[in-house]
Design a protein around this motif. Sequence first.
Motif, PDB file in Angstrom:
ATOM      1  N   LEU A  29     -23.058   0.729   6.176  1.00 56.90           N
ATOM      2  CA  LEU A  29     -24.389   0.228   5.878  1.00 56.90           C
ATOM      3  C   LEU A  29     -25.352   0.960   6.800  1.00 56.90           C
ATOM      4  CD1 LEU A  29     -26.386  -1.814   4.595  1.00 56.90           C
ATOM      5  CD2 LEU A  29     -25.792  -3.392   6.461  1.00 56.90           C
ATOM      6  N   VAL A  51     -25.762   1.878   1.197  1.00 54.20           N
ATOM      7  CA  VAL A  51     -24.413   1.318   1.287  1.00 54.20           C
ATOM      8  C   VAL A  51     -23.426   2.354   0.763  1.00 54.20           C
ATOM      9  CG1 VAL A  51     -22.847  -0.487   0.493  1.00 54.20           C
ATOM     10  CG2 VAL A  51     -25.221  -1.047   1.043  1.00 54.20           C
ATOM     11  N   VAL A  56     -29.598   1.532  -2.039  1.00 58.53           N
ATOM     12  CA  VAL A  56     -29.707   0.218  -2.663  1.00 58.53           C
ATOM     13  C   VAL A  56     -31.115  -0.362  -2.567  1.00 58.53           C
ATOM     14  CG1 VAL A  56     -27.264  -0.272  -2.271  1.00 58.53           C
ATOM     15  CG2 VAL A  56     -28.952  -1.049  -0.600  1.00 58.53           C
ATOM     16  N   VAL A  73     -28.090  -5.227  -6.934  1.00 61.88           N
ATOM     17  CA  VAL A  73     -28.761  -5.460  -5.648  1.00 61.88           C
ATOM     18  C   VAL A  73     -29.722  -6.645  -5.776  1.00 61.88           C
ATOM     19  CG1 VAL A  73     -30.259  -4.466  -3.895  1.00 61.88           C
ATOM     20  CG2 VAL A  73     -28.547  -3.039  -5.021  1.00 61.88           C
ATOM     21  N   VAL A  76     -27.970  -9.788  -5.194  1.00 56.76           N
ATOM     22  CA  VAL A  76     -27.746 -10.067  -3.770  1.00 56.76           C
ATOM     23  C   VAL A  76     -28.924 -10.852  -3.207  1.00 56.76           C
ATOM     24  CG1 VAL A  76     -27.433  -9.062  -1.488  1.00 56.76           C
ATOM     25  CG2 VAL A  76     -26.290  -8.031  -3.462  1.00 56.76           C
ATOM     26  N   TRP A 192     -23.664  -8.429   6.110  1.00 56.47           N
ATOM     27  CA  TRP A 192     -24.506  -7.969   5.003  1.00 56.47           C
ATOM     28  C   TRP A 192     -23.795  -6.882   4.207  1.00 56.47           C
ATOM     29  CZ3 TRP A 192     -30.121  -7.542   7.402  1.00 56.47           C
ATOM     30  CH2 TRP A 192     -30.564  -8.832   7.701  1.00 56.47           C
ATOM     31  N   TYR A 196     -22.962  -6.865   0.211  1.00 59.41           N
ATOM     32  CA  TYR A 196     -23.315  -5.786  -0.716  1.00 59.41           C
ATOM     33  C   TYR A 196     -22.089  -5.297  -1.479  1.00 59.41           C
ATOM     34  CZ  TYR A 196     -28.118  -4.999   0.995  1.00 59.41           C
ATOM     35  OH  TYR A 196     -29.450  -5.118   1.296  1.00 59.41           O
TER      36      TYR A 196
END
Length: 316
Positions: A29, A51, A56, A73, A76, A192, A196
Amino acid sequence: MKLATYQNMKIFIFLLLSSHFAFSVKHSLKYITTVSSGLPDLPEYVAVVVVDDDLVLYCDGSNKMIEPKHDWVKKVYDNDPHHLEYYKITCFDEEPPYFKAEVNRLKRRFNQSGGVHILQRLSGCEWDDETGEVIGFNQYGYDGEDFLSIDLKTETWIAPKQQAVLTKLRWDADKARIKYNQNYLTVIFPEWLKNYLAYGRSFQMRTELPSVSLLQKTPSSPVSCLSTGFYPHRASLVWRKDGEELHEEVDHGEILPNHDGTFQMSVDLNLSSVTPEDWTRYDCVFQLSGVNEEIITRLEKDRIRTNEGKSEIRGC
């Protein structure tokens, strides 16, 4: 790693916004922030979330614009609205004035008055989904040269340039800043990243076959075999004669990104020494990693797209 020089900034941003690479055991990330001074054609503040080298999220802090790059995304952020709100506050309100002030401070420190200057930050983490190992990183570059990077083991900052020592000393003394970085780089960011990956796995593991076209500018030009619209980028495109791959009289192009996240590539065949009767002995062959079937396009006159007509073979 070296950060991009300002001379290559437009190319850097284009490639960054278009790049997709392989899905691997080690995941990453990355938050890449670019602040420019003296470049009227670019926003002063741009930040992206990447990512596994797949863009993203894009944020233009100068124009107050934030854009998720894929439908998954958006899911998310729908599931965790505070996540997107954090990005908006960071990108729109907190960081643009801070980074702008830092650029002005660095210009004075380097005794610079005008010209083009770039400050970049690369932060984030790598996570090994087999061993669980997490590596956090946070580094700054100024005008294409490394400026500062954090060492989480020693809880200090590394200053490769003399002009960075003053900042290093100030940040080393700021223990709250060190703890803040440790928490985000080794705890929050890995969580995180896993989030993802959970949402994006089906997207990143997909395969899309291309359309394949034969192109020729003039009757004496090489015939170009173009495949476009494939994903992932792990693919091959070759010319074969009587089933054998050709290496001479062939010019391979690079794999290039399309605006929709897919890829394209081409390979040219020089036919100057080939009689028309032998054309049908040649095939253009596309192979996508993970897909057993090849897309084979026979070199035939009526399949060549010219200014007068066109023909296209679509993968299925």
